[in-house]
Design a protein around this motif. Structure first.
Motif, short mmCIF file in Angstrom:
data_model
loop_
_atom_site.label_atom_id
_atom_site.label_comp_id
_atom_site.label_asym_id
_atom_site.label_seq_id
_atom_site.Cartn_x
_atom_site.Cartn_y
_atom_site.Cartn_z
N ILE A 162 0.84 -1.20 0.00
CA ILE A 162 0.00 0.00 0.00
C ILE A 162 0.87 1.25 0.00
O ILE A 162 0.59 2.22 -0.71
CB ILE A 162 -0.97 -0.01 1.21
CG1 ILE A 162 -1.98 -1.14 1.03
CG2 ILE A 162 -1.67 1.33 1.38
CD1 ILE A 162 -2.81 -1.42 2.25
N ARG A 163 1.95 1.23 0.77
CA ARG A 163 2.86 2.38 0.81
C ARG A 163 3.54 2.59 -0.54
O ARG A 163 3.70 3.71 -1.00
CB ARG A 163 3.90 2.21 1.91
CG ARG A 163 3.29 2.25 3.31
CD ARG A 163 4.34 2.12 4.39
NE ARG A 163 5.30 3.21 4.41
CZ ARG A 163 5.04 4.43 4.85
NH1 ARG A 163 3.86 4.73 5.29
NH2 ARG A 163 5.98 5.35 4.85
N PHE A 202 0.86 4.07 -2.77
CA PHE A 202 0.54 5.44 -2.36
C PHE A 202 1.62 6.42 -2.78
O PHE A 202 1.34 7.47 -3.36
CB PHE A 202 0.32 5.50 -0.84
CG PHE A 202 0.15 6.90 -0.33
CD1 PHE A 202 -1.05 7.57 -0.50
CD2 PHE A 202 1.20 7.56 0.31
CE1 PHE A 202 -1.20 8.88 -0.04
CE2 PHE A 202 1.06 8.85 0.77
CZ PHE A 202 -0.15 9.52 0.60
#
Length: 159
Positions: A106-107, A110
Motif C-alpha cells: 500500500i505504501r 501510495f
C-alpha cells in the motif's frame, strides 16, 4: 540591475515553481520532524544518495535523452534543486521511515501515485515541458523505485 540578472540566471520565478517550493518545503519539513525509524546519520546519507539519484535522473532524462524541459531549459536554477534533490530525497526518507510495516504494498502504491500526481501537476502548471514523454510513462519507474531501489539503498546504508 545586476541582481535582476542573478535572479534570472537562478530561474527562481519560473512558471509553476511556486508549487515545487511549496511541496519541497513541506516534504523536507516532514522528513526532518517525523522520522522515527531513520537515524540522523541514515537521514543524511539517504538525503545525499537520493539527491544524487535525482540529479542523475535529471541529466539522463532532460539532457541526454531530451524527453522533458523544466523551467528555463538553458539554465539549471533553484527550482531544479527542489525538484530533483530536495523533493525526491525527502519523499524517499518519508517512505523508508515506515517501510517495514505490514502495509508495504500500500505504501509503494501510495507514494507512486503521489509522485505521479506531483509530476502531472508540474506539467499542467507549465513548469515541466514534455517532449515525447507522458506522465504515465513514469508509473513503472516509480513502482520500481519505491518497491526495490529505495529499500535496497536503505539496506546498503544500514550494513
Amino acid at each position: 540591475m545586476y541582481w535582476n540578472g542573478v535572479l534570472k540566471r537562478l530561474d527562481i520565478f519560473a512558471k509553476g515553481s511556486w508549487f515545487i517550493y511549496l511541496i519541497g518545503s513541506i516534504l523536507l519539513s516532514l522528513s526532518i520532524t517525523t522520522t522515527k525509524n531513520i537515524s540522523r546519520r541514515e537521514w543524511l546519507l539517504l538525503f545525499g544518495i537520493i539527491g544524487f539519484y535525482g540529479w542523475m535522473a535529471n541529466i539522463i532524462l532532460f539532457f541526454i535523452f531530451d524527453l522533458m524541459d523544466s523551467g528555463d531549459p538553458s539554465i539549471g536554477g533553484i527550482p531544479d534543486i527542489f525538484m530533483f534533490v530536495i523533493g525526491p530525497a525527502a519523499t524517499a526518507i518519508l517512505f523508508l521511515n515506515r517501510y517495514n510495516t505490514p502495509t508495504k504494498l500500500i505504501r509503494v502504491i501510495f507514494f507512486s501515485i503521489l509522485s505521479f500526481l506531483v509530476e502531472y501537476i508540474l506539467g499542467r502548471l507549465g513548469y515541466l515541458k514534455l517532449k515525447g514523454w507522458r506522465p504515465v510513462y513514469s508509473i513503472p519507474f516509480y513502482l520500481l523505485l519505491f518497491a526495490i531501489v529505495l529499500p535496497w539503498t536503505l539496506k546498503i546504508i544500514r550494513k
